[in-house]
Design a protein around this motif. Structure first.
Motif, PDB file in Angstrom:
ATOM      1  N   LYS A 215       5.543  28.272  -2.652  1.00 21.40           N
ATOM      2  CA  LYS A 215       5.584  27.115  -1.738  1.00 21.40           C
ATOM      3  C   LYS A 215       6.999  26.876  -1.218  1.00 21.40           C
ATOM      4  CE  LYS A 215       1.718  24.130  -3.022  1.00 21.40           C
ATOM      5  NZ  LYS A 215       1.323  22.877  -3.694  1.00 21.40           N
ATOM      6  N   GLN A 216       7.969  27.060  -2.119  1.00 22.34           N
ATOM      7  CA  GLN A 216       9.370  26.788  -1.754  1.00 22.34           C
ATOM      8  C   GLN A 216       9.978  27.900  -0.891  1.00 22.34           C
ATOM      9  OE1 GLN A 216      11.018  26.286  -5.644  1.00 22.34           O
ATOM     10  NE2 GLN A 216      10.462  24.110  -5.787  1.00 22.34           N
ATOM     11  N   SER A 217       9.378  29.090  -0.961  1.00 23.95           N
ATOM     12  CA  SER A 217       9.914  30.235  -0.212  1.00 23.95           C
ATOM     13  C   SER A 217       9.670  30.038   1.287  1.00 23.95           C
ATOM     14  CB  SER A 217       9.241  31.523  -0.697  1.00 23.95           C
ATOM     15  OG  SER A 217       9.690  32.616   0.048  1.00 23.95           O
ATOM     16  N   GLU A 218      10.691  30.312   2.086  1.00 22.48           N
ATOM     17  CA  GLU A 218      10.590  30.109   3.536  1.00 22.48           C
ATOM     18  C   GLU A 218       9.825  31.241   4.206  1.00 22.48           C
ATOM     19  OE1 GLU A 218      14.495  29.483   5.043  1.00 22.48           O
ATOM     20  OE2 GLU A 218      14.771  27.593   3.976  1.00 22.48           O
ATOM     21  N   SER A 219       9.824  32.412   3.602  1.00 30.47           N
ATOM     22  CA  SER A 219       9.089  33.556   4.164  1.00 30.47           C
ATOM     23  C   SER A 219       8.179  34.144   3.090  1.00 30.47           C
ATOM     24  CB  SER A 219      10.069  34.631   4.660  1.00 30.47           C
ATOM     25  OG  SER A 219      10.882  35.057   3.590  1.00 30.47           O
ATOM     26  N   VAL A 220       7.258  35.002   3.529  1.00 30.55           N
ATOM     27  CA  VAL A 220       6.322  35.643   2.583  1.00 30.55           C
ATOM     28  C   VAL A 220       7.091  36.622   1.706  1.00 30.55           C
ATOM     29  CG1 VAL A 220       4.296  37.121   2.356  1.00 30.55           C
ATOM     30  CG2 VAL A 220       4.392  35.402   4.177  1.00 30.55           C
ATOM     31  N   ASP A 221       6.991  36.396   0.408  1.00 31.96           N
ATOM     32  CA  ASP A 221       7.667  37.276  -0.562  1.00 31.96           C
ATOM     33  C   ASP A 221       6.624  38.190  -1.201  1.00 31.96           C
ATOM     34  OD1 ASP A 221       8.901  38.414  -2.794  1.00 31.96           O
ATOM     35  OD2 ASP A 221      10.270  36.712  -3.016  1.00 31.96           O
ATOM     36  N   ASP A 222       6.625  39.490  -0.774  1.00 29.68           N
ATOM     37  CA  ASP A 222       5.610  40.441  -1.271  1.00 29.68           C
ATOM     38  C   ASP A 222       5.671  40.606  -2.784  1.00 29.68           C
ATOM     39  OD1 ASP A 222       4.569  40.839   1.194  1.00 29.68           O
ATOM     40  OD2 ASP A 222       5.764  42.635   1.640  1.00 29.68           O
ATOM     41  N   ASP A 223       6.886  40.604  -3.343  1.00 33.62           N
ATOM     42  CA  ASP A 223       7.018  40.759  -4.808  1.00 33.62           C
ATOM     43  C   ASP A 223       6.352  39.605  -5.545  1.00 33.62           C
ATOM     44  OD1 ASP A 223       8.299  43.124  -4.689  1.00 33.62           O
ATOM     45  OD2 ASP A 223      10.334  42.318  -4.870  1.00 33.62           O
ATOM     46  N   LEU A 224       6.597  38.383  -5.031  1.00 34.19           N
ATOM     47  CA  LEU A 224       5.977  37.204  -5.652  1.00 34.19           C
ATOM     48  C   LEU A 224       4.459  37.255  -5.548  1.00 34.19           C
ATOM     49  CD1 LEU A 224       8.094  34.049  -4.681  1.00 34.19           C
ATOM     50  CD2 LEU A 224       7.613  34.894  -6.966  1.00 34.19           C
ATOM     51  N   LEU A 225       3.955  37.673  -4.369  1.00 31.66           N
ATOM     52  CA  LEU A 225       2.501  37.775  -4.158  1.00 31.66           C
ATOM     53  C   LEU A 225       1.876  38.785  -5.107  1.00 31.66           C
ATOM     54  CD1 LEU A 225       2.031  37.601  -0.282  1.00 31.66           C
ATOM     55  CD2 LEU A 225       0.940  36.115  -1.970  1.00 31.66           C
TER      56      LEU A 225
END
Length: 633
Positions: A106-116
Motif C-alpha cells: 500500500k505504501q509503495s508508490e509503484s508496483v513492486d514485483d518482488d513484493l508481489l
C-alpha cells in the motif's frame, strides 16, 4: 511404528513380555486388559515417556506423536482461546507477515514485483496449510468438548480438573499428530460429548491408539484390538464385539487341541511303559519315545484372570410405590435454580437411568432422593419399607484411616471376621490385601470396596452414582450381571452407554426445566430422540422454513435410493465375507483336529502338509478380516 520383542519390568515384577505391535497410518487400535496389566505403561513407552528394558521400537522418520495420559490436565496462565490459538503459531506468524507485506504494498508508490511474488508465495502457503480455517477448527473442537463461547476468555487456571483434562484433549486434537495416543479419553465426558468425540475420531487423519473401559466407545471407534493378559499381548482384527467372539473361539479351539494332544501323549507314554522292557516290542517303544521327544508340545491356553464374584440380595421387599417425585426444584444459596419442575414416579423393580449434560444436577438429584439436601420446592415421598443404599462416585463414604478389613467390619460389627474376609475375597481382596489402608488404594480397589459395602447392606433400593467409574471391563460385566439379577429397584447415573443399555428399563433425561421419561433402554432413548429430531424438521418444513422445490425433492429421493442401493450392496458383500470366514474357520478347526489324530500323529509328511494348508487358510482369513474392516470403516 513397529514394536519388536519389548520387555518391561519394575524391580522383580515383570509387566510386559515379548510385546509385538505394528501401527500403520490411519490404524484404529484399542489396547485392552485388566486394571494393572500394563496398558498405561505400554502407552507411555510408545509416547517416549517411560523407558523399556529390552526389545526395539522402529519409527517412521519425522513421526509426530500426541499423548494424553489418564491423569493429565492442561496447566497454563493463558485463557482458553489463547492456549488453543497457540497451537497454530506458525499460521499466525504467516498471517502477521501477510499483513506486513500488504502494508508495504500500500505504501509503495509503484508496483513492486518482488513484493508481489513474496506475497503470492506466502498466501498460497497460508491457504494450503489451512490458514483460513484454523479459528473455525478451534471453535468446533471447543464446542464439541462442551466449552461455550462465553468461556473462551476464562483463565485455564480457574477451571476444574475435569475441564482441564477436556482442554488437554482438545489441544491434542487441534495439533493433529500422525499418531494420537489416548489413555482413558472418555473420563469427564458426558454422553453428548462422547458421541461428538466418536464422530471426530472416526474422521481423524492419522493413527489412533486408545485405552478405554467404555465398550460403546470402543465398538464405535476401533478396528484392531491388542489384548494384554498375563504380561503377553495378542492382536485381533475387527470391532470390539468381534474381538470378544474371536477370543472365545480361539480359547476353545486351543483348549481342544491341547486336550487332544495330552490324551495322545498319555497313550504314547503308556505304550512305552508297557513295551520298553520287552525284547519283542522294545524297538517299537524306543521309536515311539523318539517321536514323542520331537513332538512340538501345545501349551495349555491361559484362562481369564480373576474377576470379582458377587450378587445383590434384599433383606425385605418394599411396597409397589417406591418413590413419588413431584414438581421438584433445587438451587444452591443465592444461585439460579439448578433444575426445576422435575416429576417422576418409581415402582418396585424399576431400573431408572438419569442422564443429562455435565453440571445439570444429576448427582444433586440423587442426594435429594435420600433427603441429604432440602429441595427449593416440590416434594419427594418414600414408599413403604423402602431401604436405601447409596454408591458415591467420589468414594467420600470410605474412611481413609481404616484398613480394608476395618472399613467393612466397622459398618457390620456383628458379622464374623471369617465371613467379612470371605466377602472381601469375592471382591479380590485376599491375604495381606485386607490390611491395606483405604487411603493407599487405587481407584479400582476403592470402587470394589464400596461395592462390597453396598452388597452387605441388602437394601431394596440402590441409588448408584457412576458405579462403573474406575472398574475395568471384566469387573463392569460382573457388576452388570449382579444388577440384572438383583430383585430390588435401581436408580443410577452413568455415562457408560453400554452399562445403561444392559441395566435400564427407563431413561429419564434431565434438563434445567423438566424431566423427560423414556420407557425403554438406551437404544430406545436414542431412537426416540432421532424421531423427535425428524418430527421437528418435518414441522419446520411444513411451516415453510425449509421448503424445497419439486426438483430438489426428486433429487433427494434419487440420492436416498442410490444410497440405499449402495448400503444393500455393502451388506451383501460383508455377509459373503463373513460366510467365507466362518467356512474357513470351520475348515481350520478340522485341519487342527486332523493334526492331533493318531493316524497323522506319526506321519511327519502328512503333518507338514496339513500345517502348510492351515497356514494358507489363516492367511486367507486375515486378508478377509482386513477387507471386512475396510468395508465397515
Amino acid at each position: 511404528m513397529q514394536v519388536n520383542s519389548l520387555y518391561k519390568s519394575y524391580g522383580a515384577t515383570e509387566i510386559l513380555k515379548d510385546i509385538q505391535m505394528e501401527i500403520k497410518a490411519n490404524d484404529r487400535i484399542a489396547v485392552v486388559g485388566r486394571n494393572g496389566c500394563g496398558k498405561s505403561t505400554l502407552l507411555k513407552i510408545l509416547a517416549e515417556e517411560v523407558s523399556y528394558d529390552k526389545g526395539e521400537i522402529i519409527k517412521r522418520k519425522r513421526l509426530t506423536i500426541g499423548y494424553l495420559s489418564q491423569h493429565t490436565g492442561l496447566q497454563s496462565d493463558k485463557t482458553i482461546w489463547e492456549e488453543m490459538r497457540a497451537v497454530f503459531h506458525t499460521l499466525i506468524k504467516m498471517q502477521k507477515a501477510l499483513r506486513s507485506l500488504e502494508k508495504k504494498m500500500k505504501q509503495s508508490e509503484s508496483v513492486d514485483d518482488d513484493l508481489l511474488n513474496q506475497y503470492d508465495l506466502l498466501l498460497n502457503q497460508f491457504q494450503s496449510n489451512g490458514g483460513y480455517e484454523y479459528e473455525a477448527k478451534i471453535r468446533t473442537v471447543l464446542s464439541g468438548l462442551d466449552f461455550p463461547e462465553e468461556d473462551y476468555e476464562k483463565s485455564i487456571n480457574s477451571l476444574s480438573g475435569g475441564q482441564k483434562t477436556r482442554l488437554a484433549l482438545g489441544k491434542l486434537l487441534l495439533e493433529n499428530p500422525d499418531l494420537l495416543i489416548l489413555d482413558e479419553p472418555t473420563n469427564h465426558l458426558d454422553i453428548e460429548t462422547l458421541s461428538w468425540l466418536e464422530t471426530y475420531l472416526s474422521n481423524y487423519n492419522g493413527a489412533l491408539i486408545i485405552v478405554s473401559h467404555d465398550r460403546y466407545f470402543l465398538e464405535n471407534t476401533v478396528s484392531i484390538i491388542y489384548e494384554i493378559s498375563f504380561q503377553h499381548m495378542k492382536r485381533y482384527v475387527g470391532s470390539y464385539n468381534k474381538f470378544l467372539e474371536q477370543r472365545r473361539r480361539d480359547y476353545n479351539r486351543q483348549l481342544k487341541m491341547y486336550e487332544q494332544q495330552q490324551e495322545e501323549i498319555k497313550r504314547a507314554e503308556e505304550f512305552i511303559e508297557r513295551n520298553i522292557a520287552r525284547a519283542s516290542t522294545s524297538k517299537r517303544a524306543q521309536s515311539r519315545r523318539r517321536q514323542l521327544d520331537k513332538l512340538e508340545r501345545i501349551e495349555r491356553p491361559l484362562g481369564s484372570e480373576s474377576s470379582a464374584k458377587f450378587s445383590f440380595e434384599i433383606e425385605r421387599r418394599s411396597g409397589n410405590d417406591v418413590l413419588q417425585v413431584k414438581d421438584l426444584s433445587f438451587a444452591y444459596e443465592k444461585g439460579n435454580p439448578l433444575f426445576s419442575n422435575i416429576s417422576f414416579s418409581v415402582n418396585r423393580g424399576d431400573r431408572i437411568a438419569l442422564i443429562g449434560p455435565n453440571g445439570i444436577g444429576k448427582t444433586t438429584l440423587l442426594k435429594l432422593l435420600m433427603n441429604k439436601f432440602p429441595p427449593k420446592s416440590g416434594s419427594i415421598a418414600h414408599g413403604t419399607n423402602v431401604d436405601i443404599a447409596y454408591y458415591d462416585q467420589e468414594q467420600d463414604l470410605l474412611n481413609p484411616a481404616n484398613t480394608v478389613l476395618e472399613e467393612l467390619w466397622a459398618q457390620f460389627p456383628y458379622v464374623d471376621e471369617g465371613d467379612i474376609r470371605t466377602v472381601l475375597g469375592n471382591f479380590l481382596f485376599s491375604g495381606e490385601d485386607v490390611l491395606k489402608q483405604v487411603s493407599t488404594l487405587s481407584g479400582g480397589e476403592k470402587a470394589r470396596l464400596a461395592l462390597a459395602k453396598l452388597m452387605m447392606e441388602k437394601a431394596n433400593l440402590l441409588i448408584l452414582d457412576e458405579p462403573t467409574n474406575h472398574l475395568d471391563i471384566d469387573s463392569k460385566e460382573v457388576l452388570e450381571s449382579a444388577l440384572i439379577d438383583y430383585p430390588g429397584t435401581i436408580i443410577f447415573v452413568s455415562h457408560d452407554r453400554y452399562f445403561i443399555n444392559r441395566i435400564a428399563n427407563q431413561v429419564i433425561e434431565l434438563s434445567q426445566k423438566e424431566a423427560t421419561i423414556y420407557l425403554g433402554d438406551y437404544d430406545y432413548f436414542l431412537l426416540k430422540k432421532e424421531e423427535e429430531k425428524e418430527r421437528t424438521l418435518l414441522q419446520s418444513t411444513q411451516k415453510g422454513e425449509k421448503l424445497q422445490s419439486i426438483e430438489d425433492r426428486k433429487s433427494t429421493f434419487e440420492k436416498r435410493k442410490e444410497r440405499q442401493r449402495e448400503e444393500r450392496r455393502l451388506e451383501r458383500e460383508i455377509k459373503e465375507i463373513e460366510n467365507r470366514i466362518s467356512m474357513l474357520e470351520g475348515h481350520l478347526e478340522k485341519l487342527e483336529e486332523q493334526m492331533t489324530s493318531p493316524e497323522v500323529f506319526q506321519d511327519f509328511e502328512k503333518t507338514f502338509e496339513l500345517s502348510q494348508e492351515a497356514e494358507e487358510v489363516k492367511k486367507e482369513i486375515n486378508l478377509l478380516m482386513e477387507e471386512w474392516t475396510e468395508l465397515h470403516s
